[in-house]
Design an enzyme around this catalytic site. Structure first.
Site, mmCIF file in Angstrom:
data_model
loop_
_atom_site.group_PDB
_atom_site.id
_atom_site.type_symbol
_atom_site.label_atom_id
_atom_site.label_comp_id
_atom_site.label_asym_id
_atom_site.label_seq_id
_atom_site.Cartn_x
_atom_site.Cartn_y
_atom_site.Cartn_z
ATOM 1 N N ARG A 46 3.475 -3.584 6.344
ATOM 2 C CA ARG A 46 3.687 -2.422 5.559
ATOM 3 C C ARG A 46 3.529 -1.022 6.540
ATOM 4 N NH1 ARG A 46 -0.735 -5.311 5.540
ATOM 5 N NH2 ARG A 46 -2.825 -4.666 5.679
ATOM 6 N N ARG A 98 1.391 0.495 11.483
ATOM 7 C CA ARG A 98 0.105 -0.252 11.919
ATOM 8 C C ARG A 98 0.007 -1.925 11.596
ATOM 9 N NH1 ARG A 98 -4.490 3.347 10.523
ATOM 10 N NH2 ARG A 98 -3.588 4.223 12.502
ATOM 11 N N TYR A 99 0.262 -2.200 10.381
ATOM 12 C CA TYR A 99 0.134 -3.459 9.775
ATOM 13 C C TYR A 99 1.538 -4.370 9.761
ATOM 14 C CZ TYR A 99 -4.326 -1.540 8.468
ATOM 15 O OH TYR A 99 -5.485 -0.818 8.429
ATOM 16 N N LYS A 159 -8.154 -0.789 9.033
ATOM 17 C CA LYS A 159 -9.398 -0.708 8.200
ATOM 18 C C LYS A 159 -10.064 -2.256 7.900
ATOM 19 C CE LYS A 159 -7.257 2.640 4.820
ATOM 20 N NZ LYS A 159 -5.992 2.723 5.599
ATOM 21 N N CYS A 218 0.147 20.334 0.588
ATOM 22 C CA CYS A 218 -1.017 19.922 -0.277
ATOM 23 C C CYS A 218 -1.459 20.963 -1.403
ATOM 24 C CB CYS A 218 -2.262 19.545 0.493
ATOM 25 S SG CYS A 218 -2.194 18.055 1.634
ATOM 26 N N CYS A 237 -8.233 19.972 1.856
ATOM 27 C CA CYS A 237 -9.683 19.596 1.619
ATOM 28 C C CYS A 237 -10.153 19.727 3.071
ATOM 29 C CB CYS A 237 -9.467 17.977 1.423
ATOM 30 S SG CYS A 237 -8.684 17.644 -0.110
ATOM 31 N N ASP A 270 -13.709 9.592 8.779
ATOM 32 C CA ASP A 270 -13.495 9.295 9.959
ATOM 33 C C ASP A 270 -13.858 10.154 11.054
ATOM 34 O OD1 ASP A 270 -11.769 6.912 9.306
ATOM 35 O OD2 ASP A 270 -10.283 8.198 8.463
ATOM 36 N N ARG A 284 -6.192 14.171 8.279
ATOM 37 C CA ARG A 284 -5.061 14.642 9.041
ATOM 38 C C ARG A 284 -5.301 16.110 9.212
ATOM 39 N NH1 ARG A 284 -1.872 10.828 5.796
ATOM 40 N NH2 ARG A 284 -2.030 8.995 7.001
ATOM 41 N N ASP A 317 -12.415 2.834 8.939
ATOM 42 C CA ASP A 317 -11.040 2.449 9.715
ATOM 43 C C ASP A 317 -11.588 2.728 11.150
ATOM 44 O OD1 ASP A 317 -8.124 2.401 9.845
ATOM 45 O OD2 ASP A 317 -7.771 4.168 8.567
ATOM 46 N N CYS A 349 -10.296 16.579 5.569
ATOM 47 C CA CYS A 349 -9.128 15.666 5.516
ATOM 48 C C CYS A 349 -8.897 15.293 6.979
ATOM 49 C CB CYS A 349 -7.929 16.918 5.458
ATOM 50 S SG CYS A 349 -6.133 15.916 5.435
#
Length: 362
Positions: free
Chosen positions: A112, A108-109, A332, A121, A125, A288, A130, A325, A128
């Site tokens: 990085r 995305r950037y 972000k 996991c 959660c 999100d 994702r 985000d 989450c």
């Protein structure tokens, strides 16, 4: 017996068993409605409906942190009918798939990338980001890892690699060691970061052997997700101490969650607790717009109010960045409360943390 006392006694009962190591704890995770109903007062038919779409995994350690029905730990781990009843959100609001030049790598950037090396996991959660991938085998394998490393090696603009998943720290030591070794061999990769919730949700996984492996690849940074002061247990404190003692800088990326931690008092208690265990509060994310999680979303206005209660009321070391985000892969953006309220005769008019206005020459 009341529901609250029943929850406390039964949730703790599953943890009375002596486990030899973290593998045993993880393999004893609750994944079905029938088993969950043995320990907690839930409606099995509801849990079944939810988990058909959004699977469940609660390991015995994290289950033991529940103190009462509907408490903040419960809300993060126990399926809620709002996940399927609220017709809100998107599978991939941040356009991660569209920004993946090779599978399981998001670019995305400019300098990085986020590199997903695990599809497992320690706890699923309920908030989450994702959630579309949670509980499914999304094809992390030797080939996708090889392709991701090849892309990083090819693109010399990449200087910072964030290892994520799933949870990278659920990989076996030798597997993680091998991935880090190959990453560190790429001469233009300066920084490696690991995002993990394991020190919070399965702290028994953090051993001195693991820390010794990670230490070999310094500069390597670890960002953890703690959302509650109650998650900072003796076990989690020990896990973070092992990592910090190995010279690994620790940060925390919390998520602001409705009914879980969305008060100034809860966040202040959390960030103070984090500093005590040598974890720097780094980000607080506004949740999100993800399908199945929108009941957790708070308003940006509330998030800014919480931040305003931190600035000036605690040390700057304890104040994280408040982040949103942007959709469609916009990235972000940090938000801060409004302190500049105007200008007058060459001076800025600025409010301080007490709400008093001062002139500041520009």
């Amino acid at each position: 017996m009341t529901h609250n006392s029943q929850t406390i006694s039964l949730a703790g009962a599953i943890c009375c068993k002596k486990y030899s190591d973290w593998h045993d704890i993880l393999s004893s995770s609750i994944t079905t409605a029938d088993v969950l109903a043995k320990y907690l007062p839930v409606k099995k038919q509801n849990i079944r409906k939810i988990t058909e779409k959004f699977p469940m995994r609660i390991n015995p350690y994290y289950l033991s942190l529940i103190k009462s029905v509907g408490d903040p730990v419960w809300k993060q781990s126990i399926p809620d009918m709002k996940e399927i009843n609220l017709q809100l959100g998107m599978e991939d609001p941040l356009a991660e798939e569209a920004q993946s030049p090779v599978p399981n790598l998001i670019h995305r950037y400019p300098d990085r990338v986020l590199f997903m090396v695990s599809d497992q996991c320690a706890m699923y959660c309920r908030h989450c980001m994702r959630k579309r991938r949670v509980g499914t085998r999304f094809s992390v394998n030797d080939d996708t890892i090889k392709d991701g490393l090849a892309y990083i090696r090819w693109n010399r603009a990449i200087r910072d690699v964030l290892i994520s998943g799933g949870d990278p720290l659920l990989l076996e030591n030798e597997v993680l060691d091998n991935i880090l070794l190959r990453l560190r061999a790429i001469d233009h990769v300066e920084i490696i970061r690991i995002h993990s919730r394991v020190p919070c949700t399965l702290p028994q996984r953090i051993t001195r052997e693991l820390a010794g492996i990670l230490k070999k690849y310094i500069p390597l940074y670890i960002n953890i997700q703690f959302n509650l002061y109650d998650e900072i247990t003796p076990e989690a404190t020990k896990a973070c101490s092992i990592l910090a003692d190995a010279g690994l800088p620790l940060g925390c990326q919390s998520v602001l969650l409705r009914g879980v931690n969305d008060t100034p008092a809860a966040i202040k208690k959390l960030v103070h607790g984090l500093l005590k265990i040598r974890v720097k509060p780094y980000y607080i994310h506004n949740a999100d717009f993800v399908e199945g999680t929108c009941h957790f979303r708070t308003s940006v206005k509330k998030g800014l109010k919480i931040m305003q209660e931190l600035y000036g009321h605690t040390s700057g070391l304890a104040v994280p960045h408040y982040m949103i985000d942007l959709p469609e892969g916009g990235g972000k953006v940090p938000l801060v409360p409004k302190y500049i309220v105007g200008a007058n005769n060459g001076n800025l008019l600025v409010k301080n943390y007490e709400g008093k206005t001062y002139k500041y020459p520009v």
